[in-house]
Design an enzyme around this catalytic site. Sequence first.
Site, PDB file in Angstrom:
ATOM      1  N   SER A  30     -12.624  -6.347  -0.218  1.00  0.00           N
ATOM      2  CA  SER A  30     -12.127  -6.498   1.142  1.00  0.00           C
ATOM      3  C   SER A  30     -13.181  -7.215   2.001  1.00  0.00           C
ATOM      4  O   SER A  30     -13.718  -8.234   1.571  1.00  0.00           O
ATOM      5  CB  SER A  30     -11.760  -5.114   1.702  1.00  0.00           C
ATOM      6  OG  SER A  30     -10.998  -5.245   2.854  1.00  0.00           O
ATOM      7  N   HIS A  49      -4.075  -4.420  -1.619  1.00  0.00           N
ATOM      8  CA  HIS A  49      -5.450  -4.417  -1.143  1.00  0.00           C
ATOM      9  C   HIS A  49      -6.121  -3.071  -1.482  1.00  0.00           C
ATOM     10  O   HIS A  49      -5.595  -2.023  -1.146  1.00  0.00           O
ATOM     11  CB  HIS A  49      -5.403  -4.597   0.385  1.00  0.00           C
ATOM     12  CG  HIS A  49      -6.648  -5.164   0.968  1.00  0.00           C
ATOM     13  ND1 HIS A  49      -6.887  -6.512   1.025  1.00  0.00           N
ATOM     14  CD2 HIS A  49      -7.720  -4.556   1.532  1.00  0.00           C
ATOM     15  CE1 HIS A  49      -8.057  -6.712   1.614  1.00  0.00           C
ATOM     16  NE2 HIS A  49      -8.590  -5.555   1.920  1.00  0.00           N
ATOM     17  N   ASP A  91      -0.897  -8.370  -1.210  1.00  0.00           N
ATOM     18  CA  ASP A  91      -2.015  -8.416  -0.275  1.00  0.00           C
ATOM     19  C   ASP A  91      -1.762  -9.569   0.683  1.00  0.00           C
ATOM     20  O   ASP A  91      -1.502 -10.693   0.261  1.00  0.00           O
ATOM     21  CB  ASP A  91      -3.312  -8.645  -1.073  1.00  0.00           C
ATOM     22  CG  ASP A  91      -4.553  -8.471  -0.233  1.00  0.00           C
ATOM     23  OD1 ASP A  91      -4.466  -8.646   1.006  1.00  0.00           O
ATOM     24  OD2 ASP A  91      -5.604  -8.171  -0.805  1.00  0.00           O
TER      25      ASP A  91
END
Length: 169
Positions: free
Chosen positions: A58, A141, A111
């Site tokens: 991330s 994610h 995502d």
Amino acid sequence: MLCAVVVSVNYRLAPEHRYPVQHNDCFDVLKFLDDDENMSKSLPQNANISRCFLVGDSAGGNIAHHVAQRACEFKFKQLKATTATIQSSTLAVDVSKMEFPATIVVVRGFDLLRDWQKRYYEWLKKSGKEAYLVEYPNMWHGFYGSQELPESKQLISQVKDFIHKEVAR
Ligand SMILES: *[C@@H]1O[C@H](CO)[C@@H](O)[C@H](O)[C@H]1NC(C)=O
Ligand SMILES: *[C@@H]1O[C@H](CO)[C@@H](O)[C@H](O)[C@H]1NC(C)=O
């Protein structure tokens, strides 16, 4: 068997601490580890700092990219940041003339940043860098945090294989 020392890195958060403090904090970890005295105090004796892998998920993926880029331009005593593992999109400067490390890019189908992640991978290839794309069409994610998922275990073993391959070079 290959043993690894994992250094979990923290950084100061926005909004109190503004960008690029986050990149600086993480880069300072490399500088800290490159210092003989600090390294011998904080890592086991057999740790080899010239085989250092940067991993981020991330926002951490973005940071890993920028730290790798900075590491290319910095003269460490011993430390070699051989690889960045990225799971996020990033806006980046030209890396084509840098010794940017081999990179594995993980893209998840569910995502929002999916297209950016793919573009990041393509951009690394276009810049002449060694890059590998790993796709998880049905994942989201941060999915690997759900360790009961077979995909989570698979991702971890793919990253492990990648590290083994790079170390064996
Ligand atoms: C080594 O550790 C000391 C004490 O924590 C710190 O002040 C110093 O900045 C560290 N060296 C590097 C190169 O980060
Ligand atoms: C540390 O890793 C480098 C790069 O893989 C290797 O050349 C070196 O021999 C290693 N050092 C030790 C003490 O194992």
